[in-house]
Write an enzyme that holds these catalytic residues in place. Structure first.
Site, mmCIF file in Angstrom:
data_model
loop_
_atom_site.group_PDB
_atom_site.id
_atom_site.type_symbol
_atom_site.label_atom_id
_atom_site.label_comp_id
_atom_site.label_asym_id
_atom_site.label_seq_id
_atom_site.Cartn_x
_atom_site.Cartn_y
_atom_site.Cartn_z
ATOM 1 N N ARG A 29 0.832 -1.208 0.000
ATOM 2 C CA ARG A 29 0.000 0.000 0.000
ATOM 3 C C ARG A 29 0.872 1.266 0.000
ATOM 4 O O ARG A 29 1.045 1.924 -1.017
ATOM 5 C CB ARG A 29 -0.931 -0.025 1.229
ATOM 6 C CG ARG A 29 -2.107 0.941 1.144
ATOM 7 C CD ARG A 29 -1.788 2.368 1.534
ATOM 8 N NE ARG A 29 -1.348 2.501 2.932
ATOM 9 C CZ ARG A 29 -0.886 3.647 3.440
ATOM 10 N NH1 ARG A 29 -0.798 4.730 2.697
ATOM 11 N NH2 ARG A 29 -0.487 3.693 4.704
ATOM 12 N N ASP A 30 1.467 1.583 1.131
ATOM 13 C CA ASP A 30 2.225 2.838 1.231
ATOM 14 C C ASP A 30 3.456 2.813 0.318
ATOM 15 O O ASP A 30 3.830 3.827 -0.261
ATOM 16 C CB ASP A 30 2.681 3.039 2.684
ATOM 17 C CG ASP A 30 2.810 4.503 3.063
ATOM 18 O OD1 ASP A 30 2.481 5.364 2.231
ATOM 19 O OD2 ASP A 30 3.240 4.787 4.195
ATOM 20 N N HIS A 223 4.366 4.846 12.753
ATOM 21 C CA HIS A 223 4.569 4.701 11.306
ATOM 22 C C HIS A 223 5.546 5.799 10.885
ATOM 23 O O HIS A 223 5.168 6.963 10.799
ATOM 24 C CB HIS A 223 3.188 4.871 10.646
ATOM 25 C CG HIS A 223 3.164 4.898 9.159
ATOM 26 N ND1 HIS A 223 2.565 3.908 8.405
ATOM 27 C CD2 HIS A 223 3.627 5.797 8.252
ATOM 28 C CE1 HIS A 223 2.654 4.207 7.123
ATOM 29 N NE2 HIS A 223 3.295 5.349 6.995
ATOM 30 N N HIS A 225 8.426 7.513 8.393
ATOM 31 C CA HIS A 225 9.134 7.641 7.114
ATOM 32 C C HIS A 225 10.560 8.086 7.434
ATOM 33 O O HIS A 225 10.815 8.695 8.470
ATOM 34 C CB HIS A 225 8.412 8.638 6.209
ATOM 35 C CG HIS A 225 7.169 8.056 5.593
ATOM 36 N ND1 HIS A 225 7.066 7.784 4.261
ATOM 37 C CD2 HIS A 225 6.004 7.655 6.157
ATOM 38 C CE1 HIS A 225 5.872 7.245 4.014
ATOM 39 N NE2 HIS A 225 5.200 7.162 5.145
ATOM 40 N N CYS A 256 6.044 10.644 -0.203
ATOM 41 C CA CYS A 256 4.906 11.508 0.102
ATOM 42 C C CYS A 256 4.704 12.422 -1.101
ATOM 43 O O CYS A 256 5.627 13.132 -1.495
ATOM 44 C CB CYS A 256 5.194 12.321 1.372
ATOM 45 S SG CYS A 256 3.912 13.536 1.728
ATOM 46 N N ASN A 265 9.122 4.830 3.670
ATOM 47 C CA ASN A 265 9.039 4.386 5.066
ATOM 48 C C ASN A 265 10.387 3.824 5.487
ATOM 49 O O ASN A 265 11.231 3.514 4.655
ATOM 50 C CB ASN A 265 8.006 3.262 5.188
ATOM 51 C CG ASN A 265 6.622 3.701 4.739
ATOM 52 O OD1 ASN A 265 6.422 4.040 3.596
ATOM 53 N ND2 ASN A 265 5.673 3.682 5.644
HETATM 54 ZN ZN ZN Z 1 3.178 6.516 5.230
#
Ligand code: ZN
Length: 329
Positions: A29-30, A223, A225, A256, A265
């Site tokens: 996902r991310d 979470h 980054h 981002c 991340n």
């Molecule tokens: Zn993230």
């Protein structure tokens, strides 16, 4: 990398520190959502298979957002339809609204992350609505989740810094988390979306949330980054405050969209090696995780963002025990 080299990353367990830490791998996902080159559903499933093979039990598989905004994850239903192939793994998906909720539940996902920003400006840019509108949606989603026995985690983006508003104070974060906790006792994932947080901010925020909202550390996830290389330092700050759930992406994929040049991340392999080295149990096989990271890195439009795989490729990680012995004799 031969096994013995990875041994250097494992330390004798320190009894008082020997606790298990939950790793939530969010690569599908991310990690992929901002990648410009399309990744096939089949490749996503191979990546998931490799992550599962390493022992990862929690994976954020996709996001149910409008395909126009995140075309890379337009195959959310197709990916979800294959997750039954991995029994014993808890898959989650990100949702921004009721439509996302309905799609995710119809696709069989039972763990969902509702995303809202601590910063109102970021919420408007990212989700096209105010923070209070997102919280109203959370209330609606929460009712449905309760009815459907779906587990929610609330993911707060820009908890420590916003690309538009600058530093987010611990009090402002407290206010955002409090607003959601008034709606339901969902676990909260605190996200450092642009990687600007410092360890002292993490400590201050966690202490405040625990004091004011009586949150147990188990109700919180972190979470990070790694844009400026502070993710592991921030992880340590979280560990010291009792947090035992951390998100990461294999090979440090991600970014981002509002922070040009921002890296992804924290790399799952770096995080696992870091935790292993300090005596925490993750249940993850580093050698197999590096295989997953190697595979994941081919989908990145940028050079590798982590540390461990680079060291492996360069033949680093020290001298093997056999070679060391030969040197002495
Ligand atoms: Zn993230």
């Amino acid at each position: 990398m031969p096994d013995e080299q990875l041994v250097l990353h494992r330390r004798q367990k320190v009894p008082s520190m020997s606790e298990s830490v939950r790793i939530v791998d969010v690569t599908p996902r991310d990690g992929l959502q901002n990648e410009p080159n399309p990744v096939s559903t089949q490749d996503k499933l191979v990546l998931i298979q490799k992550l599962v093979a390493s022992g990862i039990k929690h994976i954020q598989a996709t996001s149910f957002v409008h395909p126009k905004w995140v075309p890379q994850l337009a195959d959310a239903e197709a990916v979800s339809a294959q997750l039954h192939r991995f029994p014993g793994v808890q898959f989650s998906a990100l949702i921004p609204n009721l439509r996302g909720y309905e799609r995710a539940v119809a696709a069989g996902i039972r763990h969902l992350e509702f995303v809202v920003a601590a910063s109102d400006t970021f919420n408007r840019k990212n989700l096209n609505r105010s923070k209070s509108e997102s919280l109203q949606l959370l209330a609606d989603v929460g009712k449905k989740a309760e009815r459907d026995s779906v587990v929610l985690r609330v993911g707060f983006s820009t908890c420590f810094h916003c690309p538009f508003e600058g530093r987010i104070s611990a009090r402002a974060l407290l206010s955002a988390v409090r607003s959601s906790r008034e709606l339901g006792t969902w676990r909260a994932a605190l996200c450092d979306t642009d990687g600007m947080a410092f360890p002292d901010q993490i400590t201050e925020a966690l202490v405040l949330l625990k004091e004011e909202l009586k949150l147990a550390p188990g109700e919180l996830a972190l979470h990070f980054h790694d844009t400026y290389g502070r993710a592991l330092a921030n992880t340590l700050a979280g560990l010291k405050e009792g947090v035992r759930e951390f998100d990461a992406t294999a090979a440090g994929l991600g970014g981002c969209p509002y922070c040009p040049g921002a890296s992804g991340n924290v790399a799952t392999e770096d995080l696992v090696a870091f935790l292993d080295g300090m005596g925490y149990e993750t249940g993850i096989d580093l050698e197999k995780l590096l295989d997953a990271a190697q595979f994941a890195s081919r989908f990145s439009s940028r050079p590798y963002q982590g540390h461990l795989l680079r060291a492996k490729r360069a033949g680093a990680c020290g001298v093997t025990p056999t070679a060391a012995k030969a040197e002495v004799s």
